[in-house]
Write an enzyme that holds these catalytic residues in place. Structure first.
Site, mmCIF file in Angstrom:
data_model
loop_
_atom_site.group_PDB
_atom_site.id
_atom_site.type_symbol
_atom_site.label_atom_id
_atom_site.label_comp_id
_atom_site.label_asym_id
_atom_site.label_seq_id
_atom_site.Cartn_x
_atom_site.Cartn_y
_atom_site.Cartn_z
ATOM 1 N NE ARG A 124 -2.819 5.557 12.436
ATOM 2 C CZ ARG A 124 -1.794 4.953 13.024
ATOM 3 N NH1 ARG A 124 -1.143 5.547 14.005
ATOM 4 N NH2 ARG A 124 -1.397 3.770 12.604
ATOM 5 C CB THR A 149 0.430 4.970 24.121
ATOM 6 O OG1 THR A 149 1.357 4.056 23.529
ATOM 7 C CG2 THR A 149 0.089 4.525 25.528
ATOM 8 C CB SER A 206 -15.996 1.409 10.799
ATOM 9 O OG SER A 206 -14.727 1.052 10.316
ATOM 10 C CG ASN A 207 -12.741 -2.603 13.367
ATOM 11 O OD1 ASN A 207 -13.459 -2.803 12.406
ATOM 12 N ND2 ASN A 207 -11.584 -3.212 13.541
ATOM 13 C CE1 TYR A 266 -3.834 2.240 0.312
ATOM 14 C CE2 TYR A 266 -2.667 3.228 2.133
ATOM 15 C CZ TYR A 266 -3.688 3.246 1.227
ATOM 16 O OH TYR A 266 -4.561 4.298 1.223
ATOM 17 C CD GLN A 303 5.341 10.719 16.341
ATOM 18 O OE1 GLN A 303 4.984 11.317 17.346
ATOM 19 N NE2 GLN A 303 6.543 10.852 15.821
ATOM 20 C CG ASN A 337 -5.916 7.763 10.042
ATOM 21 O OD1 ASN A 337 -4.808 8.242 9.827
ATOM 22 N ND2 ASN A 337 -6.088 6.507 10.370
#
Ligand code: UDP
Length: 222
Positions: A112, A109, A90-91, A46, A177, A75
């Site tokens: 995003r 820890t 979504s999870n 990806y 991070q 994200n």
């Protein structure tokens, strides 16, 4: 697609990704950072695929003066995500609504920065409206940074769920991070996100409530 854009003289957008920065050593990430990507890991197809696509976009620009726009999307979440998409927002929402365990990978820890879909779409439309000389790459994301554990707790609180947080192994090469520097998007086309995480999550939770309620009904009817 680049060949087609050249033939029909179309402007072309690459929906690139913050994954081009890999597990970033520079924080927040600016567009001039070249990234820290493992070329042979399980995420590499990806990350490197997107990096290669950026290379091809800029080669077509240099060789054929193609009107390109490259957005590095961080994200993003919102209504209409697939419940089995597998991504964290979504999870967690689906797990919380079903009172199932919330699966935090690693110790939770790592961070995003979550951008609501409407903000992202606005950014993409603005980028496409910029003059020919604006190619990007340009970061599009919300600089509000949260730990994954904070996200889990926020979703539990907002849904009133009885879910427990459990920990599972952190996937290989999972970035520790991530947070966009969005000065370029702001300077080039006056963009910055407007939807706070709590508001975006409220809409997204509402969407999944309707979806899951509907699908349970459909199963019952069948
Ligand atoms: N994650 C998690 N539980 C999940 C799904 C994801 O803890 O059920 C973590 C994942 O390891 C990562 C973060 O949440 O650190 C964001 O994952 P996602 O797949 O949504 O996006 P990406 O890793 O591409 O940023």
């Amino acid at each position: 697609m680049l060949g087609l854009a050249k033939r029909v003289k179309a402007k072309i957008l690459q929906a690139s990704t913050s994954e081009v920065y890999g597990d970033p050593a520079v924080h927040p990430q600016t567009e001039d950072y070249w990234g820290n990507v493992n070329p042979i890991g399980p995420r590499s197809c990806y990350d490197e695929g997107k990096r290669c696509a950026e290379t091809l976009f800029f080669d077509y620009r240099r060789q054929h003066n193609l009107p390109i726009k490259v957005a590095r999307i961080f994200n993003t979440y919102g209504p209409r995500m697939h419940p089995s998409d597998g991504r964290v927002v979504s999870n967690f929402i689906v797990q919380a609504l079903k009172n199932q365990d919330i699966t935090v990978y690693g110790d939770g820890t790592h961070t995003r920065s979550f951008c609501y879909v409407d903000d992202l779409v606005d950014g993409l439309i603005r980028l496409m409206g910029t003059p020919h000389d604006v190619t990007g790459p340009v970061n599009l994301g919300n600089p509000g940074e949260f730990t994954i554990r904070e996200l889990a707790q926020t979703i539990i609180d907002m849904t009133g769920s009885s879910s427990r947080i459990i920990h599972m192994p952190l996937p290989t090469d999972d970035p520790k991070q991530r947070r966009p520097d969005i000065s370029a998007a702001n300077e080039l086309f006056g963009w910055k996100p407007t939807v706070a995480l709590s508001d975006g999550l409220r809409n997204t939770i509402g969407y999944f409530e309707r979806l899951l309620g509907g699908s349970q009904l459909a199963t019952h009817d069948a």
